[in-house]
Design a protein around this motif. Sequence first.
Motif, PDB file in Angstrom:
ATOM      1  N   CYS A   1       0.861  -1.189   0.000  1.00  0.00           N
ATOM      2  CA  CYS A   1       0.000   0.000   0.000  1.00  0.00           C
ATOM      3  C   CYS A   1       0.893   1.233   0.000  1.00  0.00           C
ATOM      4  CB  CYS A   1      -0.898   0.001   1.220  1.00  0.00           C
ATOM      5  SG  CYS A   1      -2.014   1.415   1.305  1.00  0.00           S
ATOM      6  N   PRO A   2       0.720   2.129  -0.951  1.00  0.00           N
ATOM      7  CA  PRO A   2       1.532   3.355  -0.977  1.00  0.00           C
ATOM      8  C   PRO A   2       1.375   4.137   0.325  1.00  0.00           C
ATOM      9  CG  PRO A   2       0.303   3.088  -3.021  1.00  0.00           C
ATOM     10  CD  PRO A   2      -0.217   2.053  -2.076  1.00  0.00           C
ATOM     11  N   SER A   3       2.423   4.754   0.755  1.00  0.00           N
ATOM     12  CA  SER A   3       2.400   5.482   2.023  1.00  0.00           C
ATOM     13  C   SER A   3       1.449   6.659   2.005  1.00  0.00           C
ATOM     14  CB  SER A   3       3.825   5.953   2.356  1.00  0.00           C
ATOM     15  OG  SER A   3       4.312   6.797   1.309  1.00  0.00           O
ATOM     16  N   SER A   4       1.057   7.100   0.834  1.00  0.00           N
ATOM     17  CA  SER A   4       0.164   8.262   0.739  1.00  0.00           C
ATOM     18  C   SER A   4      -1.309   7.883   0.837  1.00  0.00           C
ATOM     19  CB  SER A   4       0.400   8.990  -0.577  1.00  0.00           C
ATOM     20  OG  SER A   4       0.152   8.128  -1.678  1.00  0.00           O
ATOM     21  N   LYS A   5      -1.604   6.573   0.998  1.00  0.00           N
ATOM     22  CA  LYS A   5      -2.988   6.138   1.058  1.00  0.00           C
ATOM     23  C   LYS A   5      -3.289   5.474   2.402  1.00  0.00           C
ATOM     24  CE  LYS A   5      -3.580   5.444  -3.904  1.00  0.00           C
ATOM     25  NZ  LYS A   5      -4.032   4.515  -4.968  1.00  0.00           N
ATOM     26  N   VAL A   6      -4.560   5.495   2.757  1.00  0.00           N
ATOM     27  CA  VAL A   6      -4.996   4.882   4.009  1.00  0.00           C
ATOM     28  C   VAL A   6      -6.175   3.967   3.733  1.00  0.00           C
ATOM     29  CG1 VAL A   6      -4.222   6.804   5.452  1.00  0.00           C
ATOM     30  CG2 VAL A   6      -6.545   6.804   4.519  1.00  0.00           C
ATOM     31  N   CYS A   7      -6.511   3.111   4.721  1.00  0.00           N
ATOM     32  CA  CYS A   7      -7.671   2.219   4.616  1.00  0.00           C
ATOM     33  C   CYS A   7      -8.824   2.793   5.419  1.00  0.00           C
ATOM     34  CB  CYS A   7      -7.325   0.829   5.148  1.00  0.00           C
ATOM     35  SG  CYS A   7      -6.002   0.007   4.232  1.00  0.00           S
ATOM     36  N   LEU A   8     -10.004   2.782   4.851  1.00  0.00           N
ATOM     37  CA  LEU A   8     -11.199   3.268   5.529  1.00  0.00           C
ATOM     38  C   LEU A   8     -12.111   2.089   5.833  1.00  0.00           C
ATOM     39  CD1 LEU A   8     -13.100   5.523   6.507  1.00  0.00           C
ATOM     40  CD2 LEU A   8     -13.995   5.664   4.175  1.00  0.00           C
ATOM     41  N   LEU A   9     -12.429   1.871   7.121  1.00  0.00           N
ATOM     42  CA  LEU A   9     -13.332   0.798   7.519  1.00  0.00           C
ATOM     43  C   LEU A   9     -14.766   1.276   7.330  1.00  0.00           C
ATOM     44  CD1 LEU A   9     -13.594  -2.032   8.838  1.00  0.00           C
ATOM     45  CD2 LEU A   9     -13.733  -0.869  11.036  1.00  0.00           C
ATOM     46  N   ARG A  10     -15.484   0.653   6.413  1.00  0.00           N
ATOM     47  CA  ARG A  10     -16.830   1.094   6.077  1.00  0.00           C
ATOM     48  C   ARG A  10     -17.900   0.370   6.876  1.00  0.00           C
ATOM     49  NH1 ARG A  10     -16.823   4.066   1.409  1.00  0.00           N
ATOM     50  NH2 ARG A  10     -19.064   3.718   1.198  1.00  0.00           N
ATOM     51  N   LYS A  11     -17.546  -0.732   7.517  1.00  0.00           N
ATOM     52  CA  LYS A  11     -18.540  -1.513   8.236  1.00  0.00           C
ATOM     53  C   LYS A  11     -17.867  -2.243   9.395  1.00  0.00           C
ATOM     54  CE  LYS A  11     -22.183  -4.977   7.475  1.00  0.00           C
ATOM     55  NZ  LYS A  11     -22.814  -5.883   6.473  1.00  0.00           N
TER      56      LYS A  11
END
Length: 351
Positions: A9-19
């Motif tokens: 995962c590129p360092s400029s991106k994050v994960c969003l928990l949708r549920k």
Amino acid sequence: MKPPPRYPCPSSKVCLLRKALYGLKQAPLEWFDKFSTTICSLGFTSSPHENVLFIHKSERGVVLLLLYVNDMIITGDNIDGISDLKALLHGTFEMKDLGSLSYFLSLEIISTDDGIYLSQAKYASDLLVHAGITDSHTESTPLEANVRFIPMDGTVLDNPTLYRQLVGGLVYLTVTQLDIAYPVHVLSQFLSAPRTTHYAAVLRILRYIKGTLFHGLYFFAHSSLSLQAYSNADWAGDPTDRHSTTGYCLFLGVLRSKRSLLAQAQKLNTVSSLIPLLRLSRFVGSSKIWIAHNDVFHERTKHIEIDCHFVRQRILIDVVRLIAVGTLDQTADIFTKVHHPTRFRTLLSKL
């Protein structure tokens, strides 16, 4: 948030928990927030005394929903309202309708025209199997008369796990078998370092349960909802630290009369507000009743003035009446000490 290990995962991106998912710490709270928001949008309100009890009142009647994690009980006198609620919930959540209530959280429920009977026969049977009790021997009382337990009785158990499991199981069994409440309370004090004498006492309780397997509680459908409370204390009865043991029991609706469920639900709101008051069970004996009826306090009674004023205000407006109860008629005596078989059976009959 950080991505999982070895996840590109590129360092400029994050994960969003949708549920929210099972296993996450916030999952239970997220589920309750989602459910309470949904049910409240349907016109239900959460009870101020129990936030998992949701109530809906209308001209057609009352609908009650009790939630436990992801299990629920729906009841009331508004049959159409219950059907509408189930249809709406099915449209929002993946649910199963298990039909009329017969088993819930190890409670067995038998409904009749006269009321509801609660027992834990299967749960108790499983507890007996877990303890390895397979013979037919039973006991007439949970504990021997006048028995006293101290931390140094007997020898230390090599493996206390089974003792702790059985005592924990007995604690939940007191939901319907109130007659074992005091013995279980005593033996739960030795969970940290149980000994052979304590384990033998647990086995005696279990043999008593074997003979009273189908004892339970019966709630009448048609009741006046009159409230009676008994409170008693075994003053300085603990042989180790001389602490007192206080017990109380409440009887709601022991007199029969015909009332609608709506009227019962409305009066229950009043009754439930009295429960904290009735838990002030140190007000036992004629001297305490005298204090509650009089506004002149002795210097040594300052520590109970706040509670006493609270009780006295309810007495003045006739919400509560304090009455001295003699030893022979004191139902709560079964929760404060061990009794001889004859006395035990008398108290048990009062429950």
